[in-house]
Design an enzyme around this catalytic site. Structure first.
Site, PDB file in Angstrom:
ATOM      1  CD  GLU A   1     -11.429   1.328 -20.136  1.00 13.04           C
ATOM      2  OE1 GLU A   1     -11.703   0.544 -19.211  1.00 13.04           O
ATOM      3  OE2 GLU A   1     -10.323   1.896 -20.245  1.00 13.04           O
TER       4      GLU A   1
ATOM      5  CE  LYS B   1      -9.999  -0.488 -15.540  1.00 17.26           C
ATOM      6  NZ  LYS B   1     -10.236   0.053 -16.874  1.00 17.26           N
TER       7      LYS B   1
ATOM      8  CG  ASP C   1     -16.729 -16.932 -12.649  1.00 15.54           C
ATOM      9  OD1 ASP C   1     -16.595 -15.708 -12.500  1.00 15.54           O
ATOM     10  OD2 ASP C   1     -17.117 -17.691 -11.745  1.00 15.54           O
TER      11      ASP C   1
ATOM     12  CG  HIS D   1      -8.234   6.804 -23.325  1.00 19.37           C
ATOM     13  ND1 HIS D   1      -8.505   6.613 -21.999  1.00 19.37           N
ATOM     14  CD2 HIS D   1      -7.733   5.640 -23.762  1.00 19.37           C
ATOM     15  CE1 HIS D   1      -8.171   5.394 -21.654  1.00 19.37           C
ATOM     16  NE2 HIS D   1      -7.685   4.790 -22.710  1.00 19.37           N
TER      17      HIS D   1
HETATM   18  C1  MEV Z   1      -7.384   2.135 -18.424  1.00 29.07           C
HETATM   19  O1  MEV Z   1      -8.548   1.350 -18.475  1.00 29.07           O
HETATM   20  C2  MEV Z   1      -6.182   1.256 -18.215  1.00 29.07           C
HETATM   21  C3  MEV Z   1      -4.873   1.987 -17.990  1.00 29.07           C
HETATM   22  O2  MEV Z   1      -5.028   2.936 -16.923  1.00 29.07           O
HETATM   23  C4  MEV Z   1      -3.855   0.944 -17.622  1.00 29.07           C
HETATM   24  C5  MEV Z   1      -2.524   1.489 -17.143  1.00 29.07           C
HETATM   25  O3  MEV Z   1      -2.490   2.608 -16.603  1.00 29.07           O
HETATM   26  O4  MEV Z   1      -1.541   0.750 -17.263  1.00 29.07           O
HETATM   27  C6  MEV Z   1      -4.458   2.763 -19.202  1.00 29.07           C
END
Ligand code: MEV
Length: 444
Positions: free
Chosen positions: A90, A285, A301, A398
């Protein structure tokens, strides 16, 4: 199914040579077998001994699946400088980790500490005798478990680890006759999956033999049925804390927000991820963007690490943020408690050529040190994400990366890339808008 010449199933696939496997796949699943055959072969490693390693790691291999191998420099952890290896597909993740590392480098760096390091394994079994009988013989059984697994534990004991504790758990309120042997282990610098699972399988045999042959037991008390013996990937007692702190004023102005405004917005964002599971999932995430990248780069792992982290995030009965933030007496404190089980010896860590280099890059860390580095990278990632979210939004960063990728895909020259970066500073980036722009400047 489709073309009568196509065969979508096969027996004995694993026995085919690599060439045979590729041939069968491309001929039966692709429209342009020749091209796909070349592509798959192009991604085989040029040195035979390297490819052999890849082929032993998994089964039915037909090629390799490359992922970018990156580094994030300037991580100061407990006063030591690290350049952290990251494997992630990513864009923005490595840039964000590096930016957060640099930000905190100027503010005392990261602090990390191990809180405990116990691994867990269980023998799940059914037994329909009286509980007291089992409880009564358990001290003796415990001794036999240890004695009859000595051959498996001797090396680990020499390294300072081994079996820590073996207890009996009565789970009959949840399922009739259901008990567990619940054991904890210290596996030193290895993740210890094979070590733990071998011991547990031995335990199950010992348990059956013991109850079957015990002279005081008869009828139902003899009947023991082991269901399964396996480690638990949930290791709430193998836990590391990563933390940053500084006086609020030292945070400085962030994207037009005063340091206090920024700190308060930041803390509120963390609080929201404690309140709302939808937000917590995305929040965590982002933390795992950092964690998984280092876990993968060091040959560990990542599925085990993810599973453990998410269970821990739900331990109160609701899925919540793994990070916490306080603003107390003018001090900003931000931390992550991460339960994690990884190793720096054994498994892929010593087989995968690049994983070995990752560990060398990190100066051959112990498992404890690596756990701290991984947790710090997760914290850094979360800091960077929340910093963007509560100030500019994440799309700005991004889109810069996205633009870069599109320009590469469209074969832009260095000069055209510079022009495009300038042009798209304040404009919306999309594949078609970038293509249109490039065509425009090519025609002038
Ligand atoms: C994107 O991979 C991760 C984010 O969405 C994490 C977040 O929103 O805290 C930017």
């Amino acid at each position: 199914m489709g073309d009568g010449n196509n065969k979508k199933t096969i027996s004995g696939f694993s026995k085919l040579s690599k060439r045979g496997k590729i041939k069968w796949i491309v001929e039966n699943f692709f429209k342009d077998p020749e091209t796909v055959m070349h592509e798959l072969k192009d991604y085989l490693l040029p040195r035979e001994e390297h490819q052999k390693i890849m082929d032993t790691i998994s089964e039915n291999t037909i090629s390799n699946f490359p992922m970018p191998y990156s580094v994030a420099p300037n991580f100061i952890i407990n006063g030591e400088a690290y350049c952290v290896p990251m494997v992630i597909e990513e864009s923005s993740v490595v840039a964000a980790a590096s930016a957060a590392a640099k930000f905190w480098m100027k503010r005392g760096g990261f602090h990390a500490e191990m809180k405990s390091m116990k691994k867990i394994g269980q023998v799940h079994f059914l037994w329909h005798g009286e509980e007291e009988q089992l409880v009564e013989v358990f001290p003796e059984l415990n001794r036999v478990f240890r004695e009859k697994t000595r051959d498996l534990t001797v090396n680990m004991e020499q390294r300072g680890g081994g079996i820590l504790d073996i207890t009996l758990r009565n789970m009959t309120d949840r399922m009739p006759g259901y008990y567990q042997i619940f054991a904890t282990f210290d596996t030193c610098d290895s993740m210890g999956a094979n070590f733990i699972n071998s011991i547990l399988e031995r335990f199950s045999k010992i348990l059956e033999d013991y109850l079957w042959s015990h002279p005081d037991f008869s009828g139902k008390a003899k009947e023991v049925e082991v269901m399964m013996s396996i480690l638990s990937n949930y290791t709430p007692e193998s836990i590391v804390r990563a933390e940053v702190r500084c006086p609020i004023d030292e945070l400085g102005e962030v994207e037009g927000f005063s340091s206090r405004q920024f700190a308060e917005r930041f803390k509120r964002a963390i609080d929201i991820a404690h309140i709302d599971p939808y937000r917590a999932t995305t929040h965590n995430k982002g933390i795992f963007n950092g964690i998984d990248a280092v876990v993968l780069a060091t040959g560990n792992d990542f599925r085990a690490v993810e599973a453990c982290g998410h269970t821990y995030a739900s331990r109160t009965g609701q899925y919540r943020s793994l990070t916490h933030c306080t603003i107390d007496g003018g001090e900003f404190v931000f931390w992550l408690d991460l339960p994690i089980s990884i190793g720096t010896v054994g498994g892929l860590t010593k087989i995968h050529p690049i994983a070995k280099r990752s560990l060398e890059l990190l100066n051959h860390p112990s498992a404890e040190e690596l756990m701290m580095i991984i947790a710090v990278t997760g914290l850094a990632q979360n800091f960077a994400a929340i910093r963007s979210l509560v100030t500019t939004g994440i799309q700005k960063g991004h889109m810069k990366m996205h633009l870069h990728n599109i320009l590469i895909e469209l074969g832009a020259t260095e000069y055209q890339k510079q022009m495009a970066v300038e042009y798209f500073k304040e404009k919306v980036v999309s594949f078609s808008s970038v293509r249109q722009y490039l065509e425009g400047i090519k025609n002038t």
